[in-house]
Design a protein around this motif. Sequence first.
Motif, PDB file in Angstrom:
ATOM      1  N   VAL A  89       0.842  -1.207   0.000  1.00 55.71           N
ATOM      2  CA  VAL A  89       0.000   0.000   0.000  1.00 55.71           C
ATOM      3  C   VAL A  89       0.874   1.253   0.000  1.00 55.71           C
ATOM      4  CG1 VAL A  89      -1.637   1.343   1.375  1.00 55.71           C
ATOM      5  CG2 VAL A  89      -1.974  -1.118   1.084  1.00 55.71           C
ATOM      6  N   GLU A  90       1.924   1.247   0.820  1.00 56.57           N
ATOM      7  CA  GLU A  90       2.824   2.398   0.880  1.00 56.57           C
ATOM      8  C   GLU A  90       3.538   2.599  -0.454  1.00 56.57           C
ATOM      9  OE1 GLU A  90       4.838   5.686   2.353  1.00 56.57           O
ATOM     10  OE2 GLU A  90       3.043   4.629   3.038  1.00 56.57           O
ATOM     11  N   ARG A  91       3.943   1.509  -1.090  1.00 57.98           N
ATOM     12  CA  ARG A  91       4.603   1.601  -2.392  1.00 57.98           C
ATOM     13  C   ARG A  91       3.658   2.206  -3.436  1.00 57.98           C
ATOM     14  NH1 ARG A  91       5.613  -3.322  -2.885  1.00 57.98           N
ATOM     15  NH2 ARG A  91       7.617  -3.309  -1.805  1.00 57.98           N
ATOM     16  N   GLY A  92       2.405   1.755  -3.431  1.00 60.77           N
ATOM     17  CA  GLY A  92       1.436   2.309  -4.367  1.00 60.77           C
ATOM     18  C   GLY A  92       1.149   3.777  -4.105  1.00 60.77           C
ATOM     19  N   ARG A  93       1.085   4.144  -2.813  1.00 57.60           N
ATOM     20  CA  ARG A  93       0.831   5.544  -2.472  1.00 57.60           C
ATOM     21  C   ARG A  93       1.964   6.445  -2.956  1.00 57.60           C
ATOM     22  NH1 ARG A  93       1.203   9.188   2.232  1.00 57.60           N
ATOM     23  NH2 ARG A  93       2.802   7.834   3.115  1.00 57.60           N
ATOM     24  N   ARG A  94       3.197   5.982  -2.782  1.00 56.84           N
ATOM     25  CA  ARG A  94       4.334   6.787  -3.221  1.00 56.84           C
ATOM     26  C   ARG A  94       4.375   6.914  -4.741  1.00 56.84           C
ATOM     27  NH1 ARG A  94       9.548   5.935   0.697  1.00 56.84           N
ATOM     28  NH2 ARG A  94       8.439   6.074   2.674  1.00 56.84           N
ATOM     29  N   THR A  95       3.975   5.846  -5.431  1.00 59.44           N
ATOM     30  CA  THR A  95       3.946   5.908  -6.898  1.00 59.44           C
ATOM     31  C   THR A  95       2.950   6.965  -7.373  1.00 59.44           C
ATOM     32  OG1 THR A  95       4.541   3.564  -7.066  1.00 59.44           O
ATOM     33  CG2 THR A  95       3.531   4.582  -8.990  1.00 59.44           C
ATOM     34  N   VAL A  96       1.780   6.992  -6.774  1.00 60.54           N
ATOM     35  CA  VAL A  96       0.762   7.995  -7.146  1.00 60.54           C
ATOM     36  C   VAL A  96       1.251   9.408  -6.838  1.00 60.54           C
ATOM     37  CG1 VAL A  96      -1.561   8.823  -6.654  1.00 60.54           C
ATOM     38  CG2 VAL A  96      -1.148   6.370  -6.888  1.00 60.54           C
ATOM     39  N   LEU A  97       1.828   9.592  -5.653  1.00 62.36           N
ATOM     40  CA  LEU A  97       2.320  10.917  -5.269  1.00 62.36           C
ATOM     41  C   LEU A  97       3.438  11.377  -6.192  1.00 62.36           C
ATOM     42  CD1 LEU A  97       2.329  10.564  -1.372  1.00 62.36           C
ATOM     43  CD2 LEU A  97       0.742  11.894  -2.763  1.00 62.36           C
ATOM     44  N   ALA A  98       4.336  10.449  -6.574  1.00 60.01           N
ATOM     45  CA  ALA A  98       5.420  10.811  -7.488  1.00 60.01           C
ATOM     46  C   ALA A  98       4.873  11.238  -8.844  1.00 60.01           C
ATOM     47  CB  ALA A  98       6.382   9.634  -7.642  1.00 60.01           C
ATOM     48  N   GLU A  99       3.802  10.584  -9.303  1.00 58.83           N
ATOM     49  CA  GLU A  99       3.198  10.981 -10.582  1.00 58.83           C
ATOM     50  C   GLU A  99       2.529  12.344 -10.480  1.00 58.83           C
ATOM     51  OE1 GLU A  99       0.616   7.803 -11.627  1.00 58.83           O
ATOM     52  OE2 GLU A  99       2.243   6.443 -12.239  1.00 58.83           O
ATOM     53  N   LEU A 100       1.971  12.659  -9.319  1.00 61.58           N
ATOM     54  CA  LEU A 100       1.339  13.968  -9.146  1.00 61.58           C
ATOM     55  C   LEU A 100       2.364  15.103  -9.168  1.00 61.58           C
ATOM     56  CD1 LEU A 100      -1.321  13.228  -6.365  1.00 61.58           C
ATOM     57  CD2 LEU A 100      -1.697  13.558  -8.819  1.00 61.58           C
ATOM     58  N   LEU A 101       3.609  14.791  -8.911  1.00 59.01           N
ATOM     59  CA  LEU A 101       4.644  15.818  -8.954  1.00 59.01           C
ATOM     60  C   LEU A 101       4.810  16.379 -10.365  1.00 59.01           C
ATOM     61  CD1 LEU A 101       7.394  14.294  -6.633  1.00 59.01           C
ATOM     62  CD2 LEU A 101       5.635  15.975  -6.057  1.00 59.01           C
ATOM     63  N   ASP A 102       4.473  15.571 -11.375  1.00 66.20           N
ATOM     64  CA  ASP A 102       4.535  16.081 -12.749  1.00 66.20           C
ATOM     65  C   ASP A 102       3.567  17.244 -12.941  1.00 66.20           C
ATOM     66  OD1 ASP A 102       6.430  14.177 -13.350  1.00 66.20           O
ATOM     67  OD2 ASP A 102       4.971  12.735 -14.142  1.00 66.20           O
ATOM     68  N   VAL A 103       2.414  17.172 -12.283  1.00 68.67           N
ATOM     69  CA  VAL A 103       1.440  18.270 -12.367  1.00 68.67           C
ATOM     70  C   VAL A 103       2.020  19.534 -11.729  1.00 68.67           C
ATOM     71  CG1 VAL A 103      -0.889  19.020 -11.746  1.00 68.67           C
ATOM     72  CG2 VAL A 103      -0.461  16.612 -12.313  1.00 68.67           C
ATOM     73  N   VAL A 104       2.679  19.354 -10.586  1.00 71.70           N
ATOM     74  CA  VAL A 104       3.306  20.499  -9.926  1.00 71.70           C
ATOM     75  C   VAL A 104       4.407  21.081 -10.815  1.00 71.70           C
ATOM     76  CG1 VAL A 104       4.522  21.275  -7.860  1.00 71.70           C
ATOM     77  CG2 VAL A 104       2.796  19.497  -7.686  1.00 71.70           C
ATOM     78  N   ASP A 105       5.163  20.229 -11.494  1.00 76.85           N
ATOM     79  CA  ASP A 105       6.208  20.715 -12.410  1.00 76.85           C
ATOM     80  C   ASP A 105       5.611  21.585 -13.503  1.00 76.85           C
ATOM     81  OD1 ASP A 105       8.079  19.320 -10.946  1.00 76.85           O
ATOM     82  OD2 ASP A 105       8.067  17.570 -12.283  1.00 76.85           O
ATOM     83  N   ASN A 106       4.497  21.162 -14.070  1.00 76.91           N
ATOM     84  CA  ASN A 106       3.844  21.953 -15.119  1.00 76.91           C
ATOM     85  C   ASN A 106       3.360  23.297 -14.592  1.00 76.91           C
ATOM     86  OD1 ASN A 106       4.244  19.993 -17.110  1.00 76.91           O
ATOM     87  ND2 ASN A 106       2.333  18.935 -16.603  1.00 76.91           N
TER      88      ASN A 106
END
Length: 205
Positions: A90-107
């Motif tokens: 669960v923690e691994r999946g949560r970190r994967t989602v959060l890391a992908e959301l960082l792309d939105v912050v980059d934009n």
Amino acid sequence: MRASAYNDRVANPEHVDVKVVDRRWWARSESTESSAEDTRERKPTVVEDLEQRLTESQERLQAVLIEHRRSAEEFEAARVRMRRDVAKEVERGRRTVLAELLDVVDNLDRAIAAARRSNMTDASETLLRGVELVHEQFLAKLHGFGVSRLEAVGQPFNPELHEAVSLVPVNAPEQDGLVVSVLKEGYTIGDELLRPASVAVGAHG
């Protein structure tokens, strides 16, 4: 008939069965104790059989209890291990989602930087302010999940936190080896690195 039998016994005394009873009190006592001991030593076969069955049943019960205890311990260990593995997944999946959301912050970062470099009008300034509010709200949401942005500019280059993309010549010797600019922000989650910062490092001389 009885007289004839008596006469035969008198005439042939070797055929007479003689039964002697010792009436001395100590002889009677010894005889009684010996009989009692013989009685205690010689248990009926059915009693011995029951005792044997009881012993075997107790041994089987003990074996079953030991096996049950061992199975219960193995089940508890498996349950703890499964719970730990599920938590890690669960923690691994949560970190994967959060890391992908960082792309939105980059934009959002790129949009804000591009808007600030352009000639601003009242309308564009209003739009920029709206984008900045969304950006701040996004960062606040990420912070609620334990995600924080790394402060990289001006910090010594750290390969565990930073990814050097380029070297930038600097005039001041004290800037040698320091992060002079950030191309992509880095983030941590708790005490662990979520994504390293892509940085330019100062190089003197």
